[in-house]
Design a protein around this motif. Sequence first.
Motif, short mmCIF file in Angstrom:
data_model
loop_
_atom_site.label_atom_id
_atom_site.label_comp_id
_atom_site.label_asym_id
_atom_site.label_seq_id
_atom_site.Cartn_x
_atom_site.Cartn_y
_atom_site.Cartn_z
N HIS A 31 -14.03 -27.84 1.22
CA HIS A 31 -12.99 -27.01 0.35
C HIS A 31 -12.12 -27.89 -0.60
O HIS A 31 -12.06 -29.08 -0.57
CB HIS A 31 -12.04 -26.50 1.37
N GLY A 59 -1.72 -18.20 9.98
CA GLY A 59 -2.75 -17.45 9.50
C GLY A 59 -3.57 -17.19 10.64
O GLY A 59 -3.55 -17.18 11.76
N GLU A 114 -8.68 -19.57 9.25
CA GLU A 114 -7.87 -20.38 8.58
C GLU A 114 -7.51 -21.60 9.44
O GLU A 114 -7.46 -22.71 9.04
CB GLU A 114 -6.81 -19.76 7.97
N HIS A 138 -9.85 -24.48 9.65
CA HIS A 138 -9.73 -25.37 8.77
C HIS A 138 -8.71 -26.59 9.16
O HIS A 138 -9.03 -28.02 8.90
CB HIS A 138 -9.15 -24.88 7.60
#
Length: 270
Positions: free
Chosen positions: A134, A204, A208, A211
Amino acid sequence: MGVSLGAGVALAHFGGERDGGDTASAPVAGAPAAPEPATAAPTPSRKATPGPKPTVKPKPKPKPKPKPKPRPTATKKKAATVPQSGPGTFTTASASGRVTGTSGPLRRYRVQIEDGVELSARGTAEEIEAILAHPRGWAAHGRGRFQLVRSDADFVIRIATPDTADELCARQGLDTHGELNCETTDGVVVNLKRWMLGSPTFAGPPEEYRHLIINHEVGHEIGIRQHMDCGGPGKLAPAMMQQIKGLNGCRSNAFPYDEDGVYITGPIVS
């Protein structure tokens, strides 16, 4: 003489009786006939000539109303099944990838999933590979290079049921209470509950939050040993903050860097 006179008188009297009756008398011979009344000649009737028939436009047929399209039935998303315990054995993802990042030491990792859970080992490994690539992650900012491998790894990322995760973390003297993730001598242990359901303190979705799990635990792997606290009310929480334990005024955040490439930090707490 007297007899002839009497007879005429009698005839005269008889004729007077007939004239006084109700029946119409016949015309006297030799008298002129009364003229017949003039009769007007009949006027021939004129037939009306039919004019052109008006054109009658046929009424347009009403267009059939379109049938209403059936509304799609909302399908309820199947709730994630998170078993409390498993056999304690793992399947290694049969996947390998390219190196992510351009600078820093290369860290090769493999992904293992506890047997009996509803996760694809290969699919999960590819998701973790995408997390480490990312643009707000460690590799994008020179903090290391990473590569997914099947064997000969520098560390392993295991996803385990809560009971198995507690057992693996307890070997390092860590109490994870069936809720937390941990870092061990050979890699990272991720609690399946956190991977599937996320965290009640994170704004979120679980996708998410994954992550944050990987960025936090891999942060320890690349040498960031200590945890951080919130850098100030309203600020983004650091990825190295244990956000599941509370945000302390910060906003939940899954990435080490913000959108401008600035490292998100805060006071050291442990």
